[in-house]
Motif scaffolding. Structure first.
Motif, PDB file in Angstrom:
ATOM      1  N   TRP A   1       0.866  -1.187   0.000  1.00 25.94           N
ATOM      2  CA  TRP A   1       0.000   0.000   0.000  1.00 25.94           C
ATOM      3  C   TRP A   1       0.894   1.225   0.000  1.00 25.94           C
ATOM      4  CZ3 TRP A   1      -0.915   4.235   3.196  1.00 25.94           C
ATOM      5  CH2 TRP A   1      -2.094   4.959   2.951  1.00 25.94           C
ATOM      6  N   GLN A   2       0.681   2.098  -0.973  1.00 25.32           N
ATOM      7  CA  GLN A   2       1.526   3.289  -1.088  1.00 25.32           C
ATOM      8  C   GLN A   2       0.665   4.506  -1.283  1.00 25.32           C
ATOM      9  OE1 GLN A   2       4.666   3.078  -3.957  1.00 25.32           O
ATOM     10  NE2 GLN A   2       5.488   5.086  -3.420  1.00 25.32           N
ATOM     11  N   ARG A   3       0.842   5.470  -0.423  1.00 26.77           N
ATOM     12  CA  ARG A   3       0.148   6.747  -0.501  1.00 26.77           C
ATOM     13  C   ARG A   3       1.102   7.764  -1.099  1.00 26.77           C
ATOM     14  NH1 ARG A   3      -4.935   8.613  -1.073  1.00 26.77           N
ATOM     15  NH2 ARG A   3      -5.156  10.731  -0.220  1.00 26.77           N
ATOM     16  N   ARG A   4       1.111   7.841  -2.429  1.00 28.52           N
ATOM     17  CA  ARG A   4       2.019   8.717  -3.158  1.00 28.52           C
ATOM     18  C   ARG A   4       3.457   8.421  -2.719  1.00 28.52           C
ATOM     19  NH1 ARG A   4      -1.383  14.455  -3.320  1.00 28.52           N
ATOM     20  NH2 ARG A   4      -3.204  13.599  -4.389  1.00 28.52           N
ATOM     21  N   ALA A   5       4.249   9.500  -2.531  1.00 27.79           N
ATOM     22  CA  ALA A   5       5.639   9.288  -2.152  1.00 27.79           C
ATOM     23  C   ALA A   5       5.864   9.503  -0.659  1.00 27.79           C
ATOM     24  CB  ALA A   5       6.544  10.240  -2.945  1.00 27.79           C
ATOM     25  N   VAL A   6       4.802   9.710   0.111  1.00 27.55           N
ATOM     26  CA  VAL A   6       4.945  10.030   1.524  1.00 27.55           C
ATOM     27  C   VAL A   6       4.991   8.774   2.386  1.00 27.55           C
ATOM     28  CG1 VAL A   6       3.901  11.255   3.458  1.00 27.55           C
ATOM     29  CG2 VAL A   6       3.814  12.247   1.165  1.00 27.55           C
ATOM     30  N   LEU A   7       4.116   7.825   2.111  1.00 32.84           N
ATOM     31  CA  LEU A   7       3.993   6.649   2.965  1.00 32.84           C
ATOM     32  C   LEU A   7       3.874   5.403   2.105  1.00 32.84           C
ATOM     33  CD1 LEU A   7       3.579   5.437   5.820  1.00 32.84           C
ATOM     34  CD2 LEU A   7       1.124   5.808   5.489  1.00 32.84           C
ATOM     35  N   LYS A   8       4.622   4.360   2.478  1.00 32.06           N
ATOM     36  CA  LYS A   8       4.540   3.076   1.786  1.00 32.06           C
ATOM     37  C   LYS A   8       4.608   1.973   2.831  1.00 32.06           C
ATOM     38  CE  LYS A   8       6.471   0.223  -1.891  1.00 32.06           C
ATOM     39  NZ  LYS A   8       7.512   0.084  -2.948  1.00 32.06           N
ATOM     40  N   VAL A   9       3.715   0.967   2.682  1.00 32.99           N
ATOM     41  CA  VAL A   9       3.649  -0.148   3.613  1.00 32.99           C
ATOM     42  C   VAL A   9       3.745  -1.438   2.810  1.00 32.99           C
ATOM     43  CG1 VAL A   9       2.293  -1.308   5.384  1.00 32.99           C
ATOM     44  CG2 VAL A   9       2.199   1.191   5.184  1.00 32.99           C
ATOM     45  N   ASP A  10       4.671  -2.316   3.206  1.00 28.71           N
ATOM     46  CA  ASP A  10       4.821  -3.649   2.618  1.00 28.71           C
ATOM     47  C   ASP A  10       4.655  -4.673   3.733  1.00 28.71           C
ATOM     48  OD1 ASP A  10       5.730  -3.240  -0.255  1.00 28.71           O
ATOM     49  OD2 ASP A  10       7.177  -2.004   0.822  1.00 28.71           O
TER      50      ASP A  10
ATOM     51  N   ALA B   1       7.200 -13.954   8.476  1.00 27.28           N
ATOM     52  CA  ALA B   1       6.440 -12.726   8.225  1.00 27.28           C
ATOM     53  C   ALA B   1       7.398 -11.554   8.128  1.00 27.28           C
ATOM     54  CB  ALA B   1       5.408 -12.475   9.326  1.00 27.28           C
ATOM     55  N   GLN B   2       6.918 -10.482   7.527  1.00 27.44           N
ATOM     56  CA  GLN B   2       7.721  -9.265   7.430  1.00 27.44           C
ATOM     57  C   GLN B   2       6.792  -8.070   7.284  1.00 27.44           C
ATOM     58  OE1 GLN B   2      10.838  -9.305   4.509  1.00 27.44           O
ATOM     59  NE2 GLN B   2      11.244  -7.110   4.679  1.00 27.44           N
ATOM     60  N   LEU B   3       7.144  -6.976   7.949  1.00 25.32           N
ATOM     61  CA  LEU B   3       6.415  -5.715   7.850  1.00 25.32           C
ATOM     62  C   LEU B   3       7.421  -4.595   7.708  1.00 25.32           C
ATOM     63  CD1 LEU B   3       3.818  -3.961   8.064  1.00 25.32           C
ATOM     64  CD2 LEU B   3       4.211  -3.921  10.546  1.00 25.32           C
ATOM     65  N   ARG B   4       7.190  -3.745   6.718  1.00 21.90           N
ATOM     66  CA  ARG B   4       8.055  -2.583   6.526  1.00 21.90           C
ATOM     67  C   ARG B   4       7.186  -1.355   6.270  1.00 21.90           C
ATOM     68  NH1 ARG B   4      12.976  -1.614   2.097  1.00 21.90           N
ATOM     69  NH2 ARG B   4      13.774   0.300   3.080  1.00 21.90           N
ATOM     70  N   VAL B   5       7.437  -0.287   7.029  1.00 23.53           N
ATOM     71  CA  VAL B   5       6.704   0.975   6.890  1.00 23.53           C
ATOM     72  C   VAL B   5       7.719   2.073   6.636  1.00 23.53           C
ATOM     73  CG1 VAL B   5       5.141   2.617   7.974  1.00 23.53           C
ATOM     74  CG2 VAL B   5       4.904   0.164   8.447  1.00 23.53           C
ATOM     75  N   ARG B   6       7.570   2.747   5.512  1.00 26.53           N
ATOM     76  CA  ARG B   6       8.466   3.847   5.155  1.00 26.53           C
ATOM     77  C   ARG B   6       7.662   5.134   5.042  1.00 26.53           C
ATOM     78  NH1 ARG B   6      11.188   0.806   0.159  1.00 26.53           N
ATOM     79  NH2 ARG B   6       9.228  -0.328   0.363  1.00 26.53           N
TER      80      ARG B   6
END
Length: 611
Positions: A355-364, A404-409
């Motif tokens: 899930w990516q909200r433009r270039a501000v937030l991305k969740v994998d 499992a893996q979670l990454r929030v940028r």
């Protein structure tokens, strides 16, 4: 006598002529022996007339500059500048001239009347007597100022009057009048009237490029097919204008024709190489193509280390667009791990969501499991040189381990603060011994980046992990600090310090020192061409030292690392990626097997949309 105050038209001209003639009339009276008005009165009136002439000249000059600045930069055959813009410029410039004159008069008044009240009253009585002797009454400065204000305001109103006579000027065609009215309606936001007038212009003059482009803009939201045809016609009329090609590309992209959109953007870049809007627009098309269609990504990769351990992985990813900016997929791979004597296999299966909200937030996020083959007594595991008591794997049944893996940028706009958070659970698969001992890593960590001044930034890195196997649990902590300076676009230099600690030694097949430190200078380079070819390099050179449990810290030795990424776009949503990774350090991304461990890996993937 004192001449009247200026008005507009003939009255104003009469005042200027009379005021400018006053010095000659005063000389004539003096020569004939008659009593004149006085040189002070004459000088005042002549100065006012000169100021009016200077203001008229300045207003005309400034209006000429404004006309040149507001001339439309479109295509040949464009109509006259917008009347709204010109009238606004006339009002602003005229009132600006008035402000300057008013300020000058007020400063002059303060300078003239700086004496005491007694001197002022005597000057007024002398002036009144002199004016009365001359047969007239002298106007006070306030009256003159109000008259001058009236003149300039009337001139401003006249300049701001609607220029309805423009289409009726000699030699002006009806099409020019329609184009003028269409431009005015377009700038005023009256889209219906503007579309009607532009259509009327094109009915009589089909090759009018300005009307073609504007009508295409107005039709884009309501009738994309008609807008596409109009933009393409505009490109035919103005083939050297890159903005026409970009407009066609945007309409094609909005309808899902990404390959065609990329070709039109390529034409725009051919005409204007490096044009920022063209580069960004092409990148947007690629991003939308990646998010809009199902895709498959075959993957092949492998690694080799200094102990002779090798891995080879073959797999792939299939993903689908979900709701909004989200995508979901399935990852499947099979991995072979060997050391020249023993070979074992692992199977990976995971569900993935992005899930990516433009270039501000991305969740994998991924969740799945890894299946490990059974290892029997007839297939012994070689034990490499390492910690005393390293365990050779006894017969081990097959196992299924959840992963499992979670990454929030997150990154603030305008190069602000950034946060990168990760949590994962995975099987350590670098060697057959680690696989046989069923070593699992559970880790949480993150990176915080803070801008300090200009292009100088500080990063803080922290990770904590638990490495568990059937015999023991070991805790590992890692801390790092980075000072980075962006020296150019896409080029960063940094100084880094890393430190890692294990709670106790391990015999499961990985190097677990009491302390390991690395000091290095790093360089990151990222180059992206106008056609979205990307090359990224992350290199570090420095020194490392380590201390095992119960021993002093060793001497400094070299430390090297390398990471590179090459992305070659093959079309809309299609690209091929090559990743190379290498390290000569006691602090590795997963684990090191010995204190002198070195390894290298490569991964190749191809993304192909299904449309």
């Amino acid at each position: 006598m004192t001449v009247g105050l200026p008005g507009t038209g003939i009255g104003g001209l009469f005042y200027l002529a009379s005021a400018l003639a006053m010095p000659l009339r005063e000389v004539y009276r003096r020569v004939r022996g008659r009593r004149g008005l006085g040189w002070r009165v004459v000088a005042e009136q002549t100065a006012i007339a000169g100021a009016i002439l200077a203001g008229m000249w300045a207003t005309g000059w400034l209006l000429g500059v404004a006309f040149a600045a507001t001339h439309p930069v479109v295509s040949p055959g464009a109509g006259a500048p917008s009347g709204n813009v010109l009238r606004t410029a006339a009002v602003v410039l005229t009132l600006g001239t008035l402000t300057v004159v008013l300020l000058g008069v007020e400063l002059l008044r303060l300078w003239v009347h700086r004496g005491t009240k007694r001197e002022a009253s005597q000057a007024v009585r002398r002036t009144e007597r002199r004016v009365a002797a001359g047969g007239g009454r002298r106007e006070r400065p306030g009256v003159l100022l109000r008259g001058l204000l009236l003149l300039v305001v009337l001139e401003a109103v006249a300049a701001a009057a609607p220029a309805t006579a423009v289409p009726q000027q000699a030699g002006a065609s009806p099409e020019a009048g329609r184009l003028y009215r269409a431009d005015s309606a377009f700038k005023a936001g009256d889209t219906r009237a503007a579309a009607r007038e532009y259509a009327a212009v094109l009915a009589d003059e089909p090759e009018n490029s300005r009307a073609t482009y504007r009508l295409a803009q107005l039709r884009r939201a309501t009738d994309p097919a008609e807008a596409l045809g109009l933009f393409q016609r505009y490109v035919g009329l103005e083939p050297s204008d890159p903005w026409g090609y970009m407009a066609v590309a945007d309409v094609l992209a909005s309808s899902g024709r990404y390959d065609d959109a990329l070709r039109w953007y390529d034409e725009a870049l051919r005409l204007a190489p490096g044009e920022r809007d063209a580069v960004e627009g092409r990148a947007r098309v690629l991003a939308r193509a990646r998010a809009a269609a199902p895709a498959i990504t075959p993957l092949v990769g492998g690694s080799r280390d200094s102990d002779g351990n090798t891995t080879f992985r073959l797999g792939g990813l299939a993903e689908l667009p979900a709701f909004g900016p989200a995508r979901v997929g399935v990852m499947v791979s099979r991995e072979r791990v060997g050391d020249g004597v023993t070979t074992t296999h692992l199977d990976h299966l995971a569900l993935r969501a992005t899930w990516q909200r433009r270039a501000v937030l991305k969740v994998d996020a991924t969740a799945g499991a890894t299946r490990l083959d059974a290892i029997g007594a007839e297939r012994p595991i070689a034990v490499p040189p390492g910690p005393p008591g390293a365990r050779a794997a006894a017969p081990v049944p097959a196992a299924l381990i959840p992963t499992a893996q979670l990454r929030v940028r997150w990154r603030a706009p305008a190069a602000g603060p950034a946060l990168d958070f990760r949590a994962l659970r995975s099987v350590l698969d670098a060697t057959p011994l680690l696989v046989a001992n069923r070593v699992v890593r559970t880790e949480v960590g993150g990176v915080v980046e803070l801008p300090v001044a200009g292009s100088f930034k500080l990063r803080a890195i922290g990770r904590t992990a638990v490495l568990s196997d059937p015999a023991q649990r070991n805790h590992r902590t890692a801390l790092a600090g980075v000072a980075a300076l962006a020296v150019a676009s896409g080029v960063e230099l940094s100084g880094q310090f890393h430190e890692m600690r294990y709670s106790h030694p391990s015999a499961a097949g990985y190097f677990a020192p009491r302390l390991a430190q690395v000091v290095e200078a790093g360089s990151y380079v990222e180059v992206e061409t106008a056609r979205s070819l990307l090359l990224a390099l992350d290199v570090g050179v420095g020194l490392r030292r380590a201390a095992e449990h119960g021993t002093p810290v060793g001497s400094w030795r070299r430390a090297l690392r390398w990471y590179s990424l090459l992305v070659v776009p093959l079309g809309a949503g299609r690209d091929i990626r090559l990743e190379l990774d290498g390290e000569d350090s006691a602090i590795a991304n997963q684990v090191a097997t010995t204190g002198q461990w070195r390894y290298g890996s490569a991964a190749l993937s191809l993304r192909w949309p299904l449309r």
